[in-house]
Design a protein around this motif. Structure first.
Motif, short mmCIF file in Angstrom:
data_model
loop_
_atom_site.label_atom_id
_atom_site.label_comp_id
_atom_site.label_asym_id
_atom_site.label_seq_id
_atom_site.Cartn_x
_atom_site.Cartn_y
_atom_site.Cartn_z
N GLY A 1 18.29 10.22 -16.22
CA GLY A 1 16.75 8.65 -16.13
C GLY A 1 16.33 8.44 -15.09
N ILE A 2 16.21 9.59 -13.99
CA ILE A 2 16.28 8.83 -12.76
C ILE A 2 15.16 8.79 -12.32
N CYS A 3 14.08 8.36 -11.56
CA CYS A 3 12.93 8.28 -10.92
C CYS A 3 13.44 8.77 -10.03
N HIS A 4 12.66 9.91 -8.68
CA HIS A 4 12.67 9.59 -7.87
C HIS A 4 12.00 8.90 -7.15
N GLY A 5 10.60 8.86 -7.37
CA GLY A 5 9.68 7.82 -6.43
C GLY A 5 9.97 6.66 -6.13
N GLY A 6 10.03 6.42 -4.81
CA GLY A 6 10.88 5.16 -4.50
C GLY A 6 9.67 3.63 -5.44
N ARG A 7 10.14 2.63 -5.57
CA ARG A 7 10.35 1.56 -5.59
C ARG A 7 9.75 0.75 -4.81
N LEU A 8 8.99 -0.63 -4.30
CA LEU A 8 8.91 -1.47 -3.38
C LEU A 8 10.08 -1.90 -2.83
N HIS A 9 10.31 -0.84 -1.66
CA HIS A 9 11.56 -2.07 -1.02
C HIS A 9 11.90 -2.84 -0.40
N HIS A 10 11.08 -2.47 0.73
CA HIS A 10 9.93 -3.23 2.08
C HIS A 10 9.16 -3.56 2.46
N PRO A 11 8.11 -4.65 1.42
CA PRO A 11 6.82 -4.98 1.41
C PRO A 11 6.29 -5.33 2.39
N ALA A 12 6.85 -5.97 3.77
CA ALA A 12 5.99 -6.26 4.98
C ALA A 12 5.85 -5.28 5.79
N LEU A 13 6.53 -3.28 5.34
CA LEU A 13 6.65 -2.11 6.14
C LEU A 13 5.55 -1.51 4.67
N SER A 14 4.29 -1.07 5.73
CA SER A 14 3.47 -0.22 5.31
C SER A 14 3.58 1.07 5.57
N TYR A 15 3.30 2.11 4.75
CA TYR A 15 2.84 3.59 5.40
C TYR A 15 2.96 3.86 6.36
N THR A 16 2.10 3.53 7.08
CA THR A 16 2.08 3.73 8.75
C THR A 16 3.04 3.49 9.43
N HIS A 17 3.83 2.37 9.16
CA HIS A 17 4.97 2.05 10.24
C HIS A 17 6.24 2.71 9.56
N CYS A 18 6.18 3.29 8.35
CA CYS A 18 7.78 3.87 8.03
C CYS A 18 7.16 5.50 8.29
N SER A 19 8.54 5.50 9.59
CA SER A 19 8.56 7.03 9.66
C SER A 19 8.96 7.81 9.05
N ARG A 20 9.35 7.98 7.80
CA ARG A 20 9.80 8.56 6.41
C ARG A 20 9.53 7.56 5.83
N ASN A 21 9.35 8.94 4.41
CA ASN A 21 9.05 7.60 3.28
C ASN A 21 10.12 7.90 2.22
N PRO A 22 10.69 8.02 1.11
CA PRO A 22 11.63 7.65 0.35
C PRO A 22 11.24 8.59 -1.41
N ASP A 23 10.20 9.59 -1.12
CA ASP A 23 10.07 10.10 -2.81
C ASP A 23 9.91 11.29 -2.64
N LEU A 24 9.65 12.15 -3.68
CA LEU A 24 9.64 13.77 -3.51
C LEU A 24 8.33 13.33 -3.48
N HIS A 25 8.74 14.60 -1.76
CA HIS A 25 7.98 14.74 -0.79
C HIS A 25 8.94 15.88 0.43
N LEU A 26 7.49 16.72 1.24
CA LEU A 26 8.72 17.96 1.43
C LEU A 26 9.35 17.92 2.49
N ARG A 27 9.71 16.14 2.96
CA ARG A 27 10.17 16.24 4.39
C ARG A 27 11.71 15.14 3.49
N ASN A 28 11.75 15.29 2.40
CA ASN A 28 13.19 14.70 1.40
C ASN A 28 13.39 16.23 0.81
N VAL A 29 13.20 17.33 1.24
CA VAL A 29 14.25 18.47 0.81
C VAL A 29 14.42 19.39 1.69
#
Length: 356
Positions: free
Chosen positions: A163-191
């Motif tokens: 019952g788990i969806c890996h794709g991340g819900r918004l955690h820190h609204p103030a952090l844009s995509y460009t300010h996060c060095s890693r994103n907690p989603d299903l992509h190859l940097r998290n494998v």
């Protein structure tokens, strides 16, 4: 360093940034935690919300991965809750369970920035993305690529069975995509790949293979270091294995800090880079377990081929959607008819506007 990250503002730079180094916290090589049980001996990596250290568990005489969350993440870790769920009351016959990280220990310690949650797991090697970047041709051998693809599918199947969806819900609204060095989603940097035989190495052998490289820390304003800042920063261990040299891979699907349970948290706001957003999110459709299928498909394409399926140079959603349609063809009619800005890119019949 004071922890400036909050839901209302972006972090302010205090120390001069170094390539491949995270924001500095109050720990360094040689630190011990839990009354001396865990000794920090190297660094494995870092992300937007944590630094991952290689530590020695002196009780069980083994190497472990020590994930230290930034103080702003609070006293509880959603990621730990998800990992426990993956190994509690579950179907141990499912082949995807072995691809999940296992939580060995969890504790907190108080520092000058606040309370840090620490998650102890088995150490892992480099990411699939890093392996591709190190190779000459950005390609895995055919059988290696097939193995990784099959494991990704099995792993996601197991996640969804829990019952788990890996794709991340918004955690820190103030952090844009460009300010996060890693994103907690299903992509190859998290494998991540299985750690390269660390358990067989003595500490001296480990340091010989993976020397500790340090960088001095200086402040942006030239002032002296604060009392809680380390005098140096540590570069991550170079455990990268080139994709074209990789055989018999075993992967771990990691980073559940912003994963969620759609059954109890329907339609959250996703904390996902635009490249990995499911198209339905562009049109405000309900977010379900199916939100993982789009990033899975994008990841499989990259595993089996040389380049990524999409290579966007804009965070603008309309630009991205136009590129997706250009690559994959017309979307479902319900999306096409509700896309207000499609006239900026396409004629009514789906042809590109000629002056673009």
């Amino acid at each position: 360093m004071a922890d400036d990250t909050s839901d209302s503002q972006l972090p302010q730079l205090v120390y001069v940034p170094e390539v491949d180094l995270e924001d500095f916290e109050d720990y360094a090589i040689g630190d011990t935690l839990q009354d001396g049980r865990y000794e920090v001996i190297h660094k494995l990596g870092y992300g937007g919300y944590s630094t991952i250290w290689l530590a020695r568990d002196n009780r069980w005489q083994r190497y472990v991965s020590l994930k230290v969350l930034v103080a702003s993440e609070g006293s509880k870790s959603a990621g730990a809750d998800m990992i426990r769920r993956l190994h509690t009351g579950s179907d141990t016959t499912h082949p995807g369970q072995q691809l999940m990280p296992r939580l060995l220990d969890e504790f907190s310690f108080a520092g000058p920035n606040g309370t840090h949650v620490c998650l102890m797991q088995e150490p892992a090697g480099c990411s699939i993305a890093a392996s591709k970047e190190k190779s000459v041709n950005f390609m895995f051998p055919v059988e290696t690529a097939r193995s990784i693809a099959a494991q990704l599918i099995m792993g996601l199947s197991y996640l969804h069975s829990r019952g788990i969806c890996h794709g991340g819900r918004l955690h820190h609204p103030a952090l844009s995509y460009t300010h996060c060095s890693r994103n907690p989603d299903l992509h190859l940097r998290n494998v991540l790949l299985h750690a390269p035989g660390l358990e067989k190495l003595s500490l001296d052998e480990l340091y010989k293979l993976y020397p500790v490289y340090k960088a001095p820390i200086t402040r942006m304003d030239g002032a002296p270091l604060g009392p809680h800042a380390p005098s140096y920063a540590v570069y991550p261990m170079n455990t990268k294995v080139a994709a074209d040299k990789l055989v018999d891979p075993l992967i771990k699907i990691c980073d559940y800090g912003t994963s969620f349970l759609p059954a109890t948290e329907p339609s959250p706001t996703l904390h996902t880079p635009p490249l990995f957003l499911p198209p339905g999110d562009f049109f405000n459709e309900p977010i379900t377990l199916a939100a993982d299928i789009w990033p899975l498909g994008v990841s499989l394409y990259e595993v089996l081929g040389e380049r990524a399926l999409f290579e966007f140079f804009s965070d603008d959603r309309d630009d991205i959607l136009a590129d997706v349609i250009s690559t994959l063809g017309m979307p479902p009619a319900r999306w096409w008819s509700h896309w207000e800005n499609r006239k900026d890119f396409f004629e009514k019949d789906g042809a590109w506007i000629s002056n673009m």
